[in-house]
Design a protein around this motif. Structure first.
Motif, PDB file in Angstrom:
ATOM      1  N   PRO A  77       0.794  -1.234   0.000  1.00 42.96           N
ATOM      2  CA  PRO A  77       0.000   0.000   0.000  1.00 42.96           C
ATOM      3  C   PRO A  77       0.829   1.289   0.000  1.00 42.96           C
ATOM      4  CG  PRO A  77      -0.937  -1.572   1.544  1.00 42.96           C
ATOM      5  CD  PRO A  77       0.353  -2.176   1.065  1.00 42.96           C
ATOM      6  N   ASN A  82       0.532   6.373  -7.792  1.00 48.63           N
ATOM      7  CA  ASN A  82       0.173   7.572  -8.575  1.00 48.63           C
ATOM      8  C   ASN A  82       1.105   7.730  -9.763  1.00 48.63           C
ATOM      9  OD1 ASN A  82      -1.783   8.127  -6.705  1.00 48.63           O
ATOM     10  ND2 ASN A  82      -0.730   9.844  -5.758  1.00 48.63           N
ATOM     11  N   PHE A 107      -7.829  -3.640 -19.481  1.00 43.44           N
ATOM     12  CA  PHE A 107      -8.188  -2.929 -18.260  1.00 43.44           C
ATOM     13  C   PHE A 107      -7.056  -3.070 -17.265  1.00 43.44           C
ATOM     14  CE2 PHE A 107     -12.430  -2.466 -19.772  1.00 43.44           C
ATOM     15  CZ  PHE A 107     -12.670  -3.615 -20.512  1.00 43.44           C
ATOM     16  N   ILE A 108      -6.438  -1.942 -16.912  1.00 46.01           N
ATOM     17  CA  ILE A 108      -5.285  -1.982 -16.015  1.00 46.01           C
ATOM     18  C   ILE A 108      -5.669  -1.404 -14.660  1.00 46.01           C
ATOM     19  CG2 ILE A 108      -2.887  -1.260 -15.669  1.00 46.01           C
ATOM     20  CD1 ILE A 108      -2.607  -1.016 -18.680  1.00 46.01           C
ATOM     21  N   GLY A 110      -4.632  -1.091 -10.225  1.00 49.48           N
ATOM     22  CA  GLY A 110      -3.612  -1.202  -9.193  1.00 49.48           C
ATOM     23  C   GLY A 110      -4.185  -1.951  -8.011  1.00 49.48           C
ATOM     24  N   VAL A 111      -3.487  -2.948  -7.510  1.00 48.95           N
ATOM     25  CA  VAL A 111      -3.977  -3.732  -6.378  1.00 48.95           C
ATOM     26  C   VAL A 111      -2.978  -3.638  -5.232  1.00 48.95           C
ATOM     27  CG1 VAL A 111      -4.623  -6.045  -5.607  1.00 48.95           C
ATOM     28  CG2 VAL A 111      -5.172  -5.311  -7.926  1.00 48.95           C
ATOM     29  N   PRO A 112      -3.282  -2.809  -4.235  1.00 54.17           N
ATOM     30  CA  PRO A 112      -2.335  -2.677  -3.128  1.00 54.17           C
ATOM     31  C   PRO A 112      -2.520  -3.797  -2.121  1.00 54.17           C
ATOM     32  CG  PRO A 112      -4.094  -1.028  -2.979  1.00 54.17           C
ATOM     33  CD  PRO A 112      -4.438  -1.916  -4.108  1.00 54.17           C
TER      34      PRO A 112
ATOM     35  N   GLU B  89     -18.216 -12.904  -1.602  1.00 52.42           N
ATOM     36  CA  GLU B  89     -16.906 -12.283  -1.751  1.00 52.42           C
ATOM     37  C   GLU B  89     -17.171 -10.903  -2.371  1.00 52.42           C
ATOM     38  OE1 GLU B  89     -13.818 -14.450  -4.269  1.00 52.42           O
ATOM     39  OE2 GLU B  89     -14.826 -13.175  -5.721  1.00 52.42           O
ATOM     40  N   ARG B  91     -15.758  -7.706  -4.612  1.00 57.19           N
ATOM     41  CA  ARG B  91     -14.716  -7.131  -5.470  1.00 57.19           C
ATOM     42  C   ARG B  91     -15.049  -5.649  -5.615  1.00 57.19           C
ATOM     43  NH1 ARG B  91     -13.633 -11.525 -10.266  1.00 57.19           N
ATOM     44  NH2 ARG B  91     -14.559 -13.307  -9.182  1.00 57.19           N
ATOM     45  N   PHE B 102      -4.381   8.396  -5.652  1.00 59.86           N
ATOM     46  CA  PHE B 102      -4.759   7.060  -5.197  1.00 59.86           C
ATOM     47  C   PHE B 102      -3.910   6.630  -4.006  1.00 59.86           C
ATOM     48  CE2 PHE B 102      -7.875   5.237  -8.073  1.00 59.86           C
ATOM     49  CZ  PHE B 102      -7.793   6.026  -9.218  1.00 59.86           C
ATOM     50  N   ASN B 103      -2.665   7.092  -3.960  1.00 63.11           N
ATOM     51  CA  ASN B 103      -1.763   6.663  -2.876  1.00 63.11           C
ATOM     52  C   ASN B 103      -2.392   6.859  -1.510  1.00 63.11           C
ATOM     53  OD1 ASN B 103       0.174   5.970  -4.729  1.00 63.11           O
ATOM     54  ND2 ASN B 103       1.502   7.723  -4.354  1.00 63.11           N
ATOM     55  N   PHE B 106      -4.965   4.194  -0.879  1.00 68.50           N
ATOM     56  CA  PHE B 106      -4.319   2.894  -0.726  1.00 68.50           C
ATOM     57  C   PHE B 106      -3.648   2.766   0.636  1.00 68.50           C
ATOM     58  CE2 PHE B 106      -5.789   1.931  -4.612  1.00 68.50           C
ATOM     59  CZ  PHE B 106      -4.958   1.833  -5.720  1.00 68.50           C
ATOM     60  N   GLN B 107      -3.030   3.858   1.093  1.00 67.71           N
ATOM     61  CA  GLN B 107      -2.351   3.813   2.383  1.00 67.71           C
ATOM     62  C   GLN B 107      -3.337   3.589   3.518  1.00 67.71           C
ATOM     63  OE1 GLN B 107      -0.014   7.416   2.388  1.00 67.71           O
ATOM     64  NE2 GLN B 107       1.093   6.672   0.614  1.00 67.71           N
ATOM     65  N   LEU B 109      -5.839   1.539   3.302  1.00 66.23           N
ATOM     66  CA  LEU B 109      -6.451   0.209   3.180  1.00 66.23           C
ATOM     67  C   LEU B 109      -6.132  -0.740   4.332  1.00 66.23           C
ATOM     68  CD1 LEU B 109      -6.422  -0.589  -0.634  1.00 66.23           C
ATOM     69  CD2 LEU B 109      -8.374  -0.147   0.827  1.00 66.23           C
ATOM     70  N   PRO B 110      -4.864  -0.840   4.782  1.00 65.67           N
ATOM     71  CA  PRO B 110      -4.607  -1.755   5.899  1.00 65.67           C
ATOM     72  C   PRO B 110      -5.524  -1.468   7.094  1.00 65.67           C
ATOM     73  CG  PRO B 110      -2.537  -1.044   4.949  1.00 65.67           C
ATOM     74  CD  PRO B 110      -3.610  -0.246   4.277  1.00 65.67           C
ATOM     75  N   TYR B 128     -11.612  -7.803  -2.115  1.00 64.09           N
ATOM     76  CA  TYR B 128     -10.492  -7.494  -2.989  1.00 64.09           C
ATOM     77  C   TYR B 128     -10.711  -6.110  -3.573  1.00 64.09           C
ATOM     78  CZ  TYR B 128     -10.140 -12.460  -2.411  1.00 64.09           C
ATOM     79  OH  TYR B 128     -10.057 -13.702  -1.858  1.00 64.09           O
ATOM     80  N   ILE B 129      -9.812  -5.200  -3.224  1.00 69.09           N
ATOM     81  CA  ILE B 129      -9.976  -3.800  -3.634  1.00 69.09           C
ATOM     82  C   ILE B 129      -8.896  -3.418  -4.644  1.00 69.09           C
ATOM     83  CG2 ILE B 129     -10.073  -1.410  -2.832  1.00 69.09           C
ATOM     84  CD1 ILE B 129     -11.032  -2.382  -0.155  1.00 69.09           C
ATOM     85  N   ALA B 130      -9.311  -2.812  -5.744  1.00 66.02           N
ATOM     86  CA  ALA B 130      -8.338  -2.386  -6.763  1.00 66.02           C
ATOM     87  C   ALA B 130      -8.641  -0.959  -7.207  1.00 66.02           C
ATOM     88  CB  ALA B 130      -8.404  -3.325  -7.961  1.00 66.02           C
ATOM     89  N   GLY B 131      -7.628  -0.249  -7.648  1.00 67.11           N
ATOM     90  CA  GLY B 131      -7.790   1.103  -8.184  1.00 67.11           C
ATOM     91  C   GLY B 131      -7.838   1.036  -9.698  1.00 67.11           C
ATOM     92  N   TYR B 132      -8.836   1.648 -10.306  1.00 71.62           N
ATOM     93  CA  TYR B 132      -8.976   1.647 -11.762  1.00 71.62           C
ATOM     94  C   TYR B 132      -8.930   3.075 -12.283  1.00 71.62           C
ATOM     95  CZ  TYR B 132     -10.263  -3.169 -12.810  1.00 71.62           C
ATOM     96  OH  TYR B 132     -10.246  -4.518 -13.009  1.00 71.62           O
ATOM     97  N   PRO B 133      -7.747   3.552 -12.661  1.00 71.17           N
ATOM     98  CA  PRO B 133      -7.677   4.927 -13.144  1.00 71.17           C
ATOM     99  C   PRO B 133      -8.219   5.047 -14.570  1.00 71.17           C
ATOM    100  CG  PRO B 133      -5.474   3.958 -12.942  1.00 71.17           C
ATOM    101  CD  PRO B 133      -6.444   2.873 -12.687  1.00 71.17           C
ATOM    102  N   PHE B 141     -14.529  -0.983 -17.389  1.00 72.50           N
ATOM    103  CA  PHE B 141     -14.532  -2.352 -16.856  1.00 72.50           C
ATOM    104  C   PHE B 141     -14.956  -3.351 -17.923  1.00 72.50           C
ATOM    105  CE2 PHE B 141     -13.919  -0.614 -12.741  1.00 72.50           C
ATOM    106  CZ  PHE B 141     -14.741   0.492 -12.626  1.00 72.50           C
TER     107      PHE B 141
END
Lengths: 357, 362
Positions: A77, A82, A107-108, A110-112, B89, B91, B102-103, B106-107, B109-110, B128-133, B141
């Motif tokens: 994380p 960015n 589709f790309i 980011g998975v922290p 589950e 997603r 996003f940082n 994401f920080q 998330l823990p 399950y969490i992901a960032g999709y820019p 998607f």
């Protein structure tokens, strides 16, 4: 950056072969691809780009439509995602221009999270890549972390010739535990016949304290010690610091894979990589040129810069920010000096695995 | 100017960040939280997917997005446990433009995972969490992969400043405003409306491919009550920003030319305008449509209302203003802005209207 790029490119032919095999075995509508430990910076998208190139070329060759590509970039994380994301619009434009892959084709995300544990839904991935990440353990080996009052590994920050057997055991134990969890997690996330290519620092020797796997830490310890002798750092701090790192032998890797049982090993190779990323070339003339062009001093600087980028944050937490600049100045000198006495090489292990049915 | 490369909420967690200045947006979302939860529960009970895919479009970088995710997960878990069933589950896809911070999310998330684990004796949810820019004006998607979409305070942002407000020479015809105001020539409102239609229909088309039948979308955005653009709502707040910039022009801190050429890529639609596009695109039924206002927060008396609004608007507009005018004017500009808001509020309330829509994929 140069060293990691070299490491990635060395594994390229193995990656390409794995991607091709993956497509041979699976007729895919939609392909899940993950890069674990993607880091930040230009290398992050380079790997994905190569993988997509291979998928594209293989699909063309076989005359089948390109599968939908679901690409996941993973790192902890605290990674600078960015920085990667800002480059995505350009990356997508290029995909469109060069391969006519539009936004509904790739589709790309980011998975922290830590890869020592589950990151992705069950059976969602067909191809996994990981480079320069698995030599980092999930934590400092438990035994070493809990004995702060009575440090077991005095004067060292990793495994060294003077480390007692208990230290070697602690490191190997932690590696086995971590790598098993890694494999088990990936096995749940991958489809049958999915492929995985992992590349990380290792060693050829059975001796875990061999120079090829320990020297960079040894020299860093030397630089720290020289500062302790001048009263700039407390020696106890060095005694109590142990790197959360392990460079396994091919045999150690093989045995964890076989015990975990979900994967067959397609190949397991060891590559020599020079510390500053110049792999020894086959061409004698090139070797000659390389030697003249790079002097030991600047090579020492290069190595120090690379290592600093990776370990600075963990050293800062333990030793404080103030000593970092001086530490890496001395480290560069010590490394440069080492270059003058011997050719400094790491062993990069590359393993290609297939998920069993 | 490529909006995708410039526009973002102010990142990080500093004093002027969106993270620290998005409580107004949180209150808006909280006000209609019961509608959001009802929508996701309905969808869940109808289809009981084993893997529930949720997307937040325009997640930004503050705490609101994750706090919303937590509520959604908790709500579904409660429903599952009422039926003595295992929770699905989850997603979760967090989307925003590539320049979003996003940082910072994401920080956090823990901590989110730790919170989700707390007080549960049957193990934490599989999530399950992901960032999709990327821009939501277009596909984000894979086909038919989403059950629930949530988008709060994002759809009033257009994909670009409407090209129709520029004349043949490339100059803005909206020189005395930065949005639609009583000083705007008629074609300006028309241009904004056209851009909205184009954007929102593309949004609906893209989501139509991505949402499963029976999937729900909850959209929260700023709007206006009735056909008139000039109201004492959101449009008025843009008017105040224009006046604040004009004050800086008169003080010589900003060039008049710069102000003349500044326009915002924003549109507050009316109920009819939204309904029309939804009907035209045809893939979604409008299950619910409500209009609401957020009351002035009388709790925190240490900061004036004007200042609070100024901080909020700053965290939203800073990227665009810096890009056009430079960073140096920001402090002064928003001081003026806060002062003007307070002045206006003393005369008569400024009431921003918001809409919440629940759509169902048919």
């Amino acid at each position: 950056m140069h060293l990691q790029r070299k490491i990635i490119s060395v594994a390229t032919s193995i990656i390409e072969k794995a991607v091709e095999e993956c497509l041979e075995k699976n007729f895919l509508d939609s392909m899940g691809i993950a890069d674990l430990g993607c880091s930040s910076g230009p290398n992050s998208l380079m790997v994905i780009s190569d993988i997509i190139d291979t998928v594209y070329a293989t699909s063309n060759r076989k005359g089948i439509p390109l599968p939908e590509l679901r690409v996941s970039l993973n790192d902890l994380p605290g990674n600078d995602f960015n920085n990667i994301f800002i480059s995505l619009p350009e990356f997508y434009s290029q995909l469109k221009m060069e391969k006519n892959i539009g936004p509904e084709g790739c589709f790309i995300s980011g998975v922290p999270g830590s890869f020592y544990g589950r990151l992705f839904p069950k059976k969602s991935l067909h191809f996994i890549h990981s480079s320069s990440s698995l030599h980092w353990l999930s934590q400092v080996p438990r035994l070493l972390d809990s004995n702060i009052l009575k440090p077991l590994n005095k004067g060292n920050i990793y495994i060294s010739k003077t480390s007692p057997g208990s230290v070697l055991d602690a490191y190997l134990s932690q590696f086995k535990r971590d790598f098993s969890v890694f494999l088990k997690s990936r096995s749940e996330e991958m489809v049958v016949d999915g492929h995985m290519v992992l590349s990380f620092m290792g060693r050829v020797s059975t001796d875990p304290s061999s120079e090829e796997s320990c020297m960079q830490w040894e020299l860093l310890a030397q630089a720290l010690m020289s500062m302790a002798l001048e009263g700039l750092i407390e020696e106890e701090k060095i005694d109590s610091f142990n790197a959360p790192y392990y460079a396994p032998s091919a045999q150690e890797v093989r045995s964890v894979v076989e015990e975990e049982g979900s994967f067959t090993i397609n190949c397991l190779e060891a590559f020599e990589i020079e510390w500053d990323g110049g792999a020894p070339s086959n061409n004698n003339f090139q070797k000659h040129i390389d030697k003249i062009e790079k002097d030991n001093f600047s090579r020492g600087q290069q190595v120090a810069k690379t290592i600093r980028a990776v370990v600075e944050s963990m050293l800062e937490v333990h030793f404080g920010r103030k000593i970092i600049d001086e530490l890496f100045k001395r480290y560069a000198q010590v490394v440069g000096d080492y270059f003058s006495r011997t050719s400094a090489k790491n062993i990069d292990l590359v393993i290609s695995l297939t998920k069993k049915g | 100017m490529d909006l995708e490369k410039v526009f973002h909420m102010k990142g990080g967690r500093g004093e002027t960040s969106y993270s620290e200045n998005s409580s107004l947006q949180k209150r808006a979302a909280d006000k209609v939280n019961h509608i959001t939860l009802e929508a996701i529960k309905e969808m869940f009970l109808e289809s009981k997917p084993m893997s529930l895919c949720i997307a937040d479009l325009g997640c930004s970088s503050g705490p609101n997005s994750l706090s919303n995710i937590k509520e959604l997960v908790n709500a579904i878990e409660r429903e599952s446990s009422k039926l003595f069933e295992r929770a699905p589950e989850f997603r979760v896809y967090l989307n925003d433009l590539p320049t979003n911070d996003f940082n910072t999310i994401f920080q956090a998330l823990p901590d989110l995972y730790r919170e989700l684990k707390k007080g549960r004796n049957h193990g934490s949810p599989s999530i399950y969490i992901a960032g999709y820019p990327g821009t939501f004006y277009g596909r984000l998607f894979p086909d038919k992969c989403l059950h629930f979409i949530y988008s709060s305070n994002s759809l009033h942002w257009l994909s670009r400043v409407p090209p129709g407000i520029y004349n043949e020479q490339g100059d803005s015809t909206n020189r005395k405003s930065i949005y639609i105001s009583e000083n705007s020539p008629p074609q300006v409102a028309q241009a904004y409306f056209e851009q909205f239609k184009q954007d929102f229909s593309l949004f609906l088309q893209s989501r139509s491919d991505e949402v499963v039948v029976g999937g729900r979308m909850v959209l929260i955005l700023l709007g206006r009550n009735g056909p008139n653009y000039v109201d004492r709502g959101t449009a008025f707040l843009w008017e105040i920003l224009y006046r604040s910039l004009a004050i800086l022009v008169s003080k010589g801190e900003v060039e008049e030319e710069k102000l003349d050429s500044y326009e915002v890529h924003f549109y507050a639609p009316s109920k009819e305008e939204l309904e029309d596009e939804i009907r035209k695109e045809g893939s979604f039924k409008l299950d619910r449509f409500e209009m609401f206002e957020i009351e002035k927060d009388t709790g925190n008396s240490s900061t004036s209302y004007g200042k609070a609004v100024a901080m909020t608007v700053r965290s939203i507009q800073e990227s665009m203003i810096s890009h056009h005018f430079g960073e140096a004017i920001l402090d002064n500009l928003f001081e003026e802005y806060g002062r003007l808001v307070d002045e206006e509020m003393a005369k008569e309330d400024i009431r921003s209207i918001s809409f919440v829509l629940v759509l169902q994929k048919s």
